[in-house]
Design an enzyme around this catalytic site. Sequence first.
Site, short mmCIF file in Angstrom:
data_model
loop_
_atom_site.label_atom_id
_atom_site.label_comp_id
_atom_site.label_asym_id
_atom_site.label_seq_id
_atom_site.Cartn_x
_atom_site.Cartn_y
_atom_site.Cartn_z
N PHE A 189 7.63 -53.90 28.78
CA PHE A 189 7.22 -52.78 27.94
C PHE A 189 6.89 -53.25 26.55
O PHE A 189 7.58 -54.11 25.99
CB PHE A 189 8.36 -51.77 27.79
N ASP A 190 5.87 -52.65 25.99
CA ASP A 190 5.65 -52.77 24.57
C ASP A 190 6.52 -51.66 23.99
O ASP A 190 6.57 -50.57 24.54
CB ASP A 190 4.17 -52.53 24.28
N LYS A 191 7.25 -51.94 22.90
CA LYS A 191 8.19 -50.93 22.44
C LYS A 191 7.52 -49.71 21.78
O LYS A 191 7.65 -48.59 22.26
CB LYS A 191 9.20 -51.52 21.45
#
Lengths: 75, 633
Positions: free
Chosen positions: B312-314
């Site tokens: 995931f990209d945050k």
Amino acid sequence: MNKVTMKLGDLTCPSCMTKIEGALNHQTGVQNVKVLFNASKIKAEFDDSQTSADDLANVVTDLGYEVKSSKVKAL
Amino acid sequence: MTVQRYIYQHTTPITFWSAGLIILGFLNTWFVHLSAVTATAWIIASVIAAAPIVLRAISALKAKVFSIELLVSIAVIGAFAIGEFEESAIVTFLFLFGSYLEQKTLAKTRGAIKSLTDMAPTTATLLAANGTTSEVDVDDLDEGDVVIVKAGGQVPVDGTVTSGSGYVNEASITGESRPINKQTGDTVFSGAIVESGTVQITATQVGDETTFAKIIELVEEAQDTKSPAEKFIDKFAQYYTPAVLVIAILVFLFSRDLRLAITVLVLGCPGALVIGAPVSNVAGIGNGAKHGILIKGGDVVDSLAKVDTLVFDKTGTLTTGKMTVTATQSYTTDRALLAGVAQVEQTSDHPLAQAIVQHLNAHLTESTADMTTETVKGRGMIGTWQGAPLYVGNAKLLTENDISLTAAQLKDLHTMQDDGQSTVLVGYQGQLVYILGVADQIRPEVPAALAALKRQGIKHLVMLTGDNQATADAVAASLAIDEVHADLLPADKVTFVKKFQDQGRHVAFVGDGINDSPSLATANIGIAMGGGTDVAIETADVVLMQSSFTALNHAVGLARKTSANTKQNITIAILTVVFLLIGLVYGYIYMASGMFVHEASILVVIFNAMRLIGYHPRVAKQHPAASHQLATN
């Protein structure tokens, strides 16, 4: 070049695709034939000096598939 | 030609006539015993039912394709030649009736996409420059045209609301059915329904260029994009049909048994095998499209089902991507000071300052005209409040201006920072008066969704972020994340994705599709969350139209179910062939019964695929209390 999109009656056998693709590809001035099995649509590009959307629709009808509607767009 | 067309168009009545004649033949055999009636009825039934099959076989041959119809045609002609009229009548009838049922049931599996295309707008109310309106076809609209949509009407173009307001339901785009208020200046999408109010829209995109048209095109193409298994079967079928023909000829040459040879032809029809895999994918992809999940083809379904590592990209994915003030520590009773803080922050465009301004909006009553501020680089801002300087910034700004923090205040500060919040300190008249904590909030559904993903069989959850380590750790601590890497540039994220792949993992990257396209492209599967943008639709393999984790659970679960369904169907098809062969060897199966088993197996795989239409993942109820408030830098 023009691009035609034909809506067919529901296609049920995947082998119909090969049949339609083959038949249209044999027409002069036709290229990039794509049969969408699940959407029951044909997309093809053609040179309007060599053939017409009606001619192509006739080829498909003679193969035994109903052409419900067809839309032509100039590329 | 006209006879040919007539026969094609009347295949359904032909099927039922043929059924009637077959029954007539049986009734005569059992009860009436009129000589010649039975044979005549069966001969007529065979001929009329064979007509469309033979014609299709010939037209296919002309296109140099060996079709299933060819096998059936030869078998029927063979049966006719040896006087097996009962068999030939039943085989042709079953073949036509099977195709008829296939068509009806296939239409069900394709229902999702059909209901989507049916939602496409067809007409629009065009507003001319002179104020008159006219009803026009959507194909005749151009960019810049102004259209009017009243309550109950459908938005015919992508555009901007130029006057009026109303509630619009964008379910056809996002899969999420709820009315959204649209005011002047808001963007609306073609295909949305205006539920109340009247809006005037200036078209920015029309016809095939609209987001809705692109979604339809994408889904249509996706349903035909084949998985590796399907490609293999297609190749196989291409050689299989002629091979069956050759085998049948060999059987005849060696056994001199025409009955056996034509039975082989009928049994050899590749029916369930060629339809099994595509029908699962079309139902699965259709289910996704209905829920705002665009999966770009059978190959993507396959690949997504295999994913064991989700990266995931945050920001904008696990978190909302919007900074908000989440905590306020106060060391003064002078609430009016907050107005001063708001005024100071209003002069800055720093994301933290903007979050604070939004939070303190209510305090902004007085004019800011006489507020002059000074920016101290890397520290904060200095303004004036009632004649004295007001410091708004980090701890350094305060200490440099002789404001020191007490031990208790320092402890508060560190607690907030350890929580992952970014802190803004306010100093006034030699004292620390406020600490404001600003955070990018975790989406409320994330904790439950991540837990569900683990249950769905994702082994490894990884968070990559450009933020600092403390913020990243704080976010990860409250979630079931296995691995966290902070302070990353977009290129570093790609390196991590590659590293996971080198470890033999099947990686899906989840991002918002805005600045993480390299990672989306590198991963085995790129999932863009919160689509609706052209970029997201084009770069990602899976587009979640609504920015929600529930959709991610749905996508992962759906891919696994669809992939399993495909395998079940291929198994069913192969078992059918094995069963038929054994039946043939032991003499239980003949032409008509073979054709029956074939058509039945085709219906079984279609029905099996239809189970996917109603698929919905089971995700545990969300606990709002579980949502944490955390900060980005």
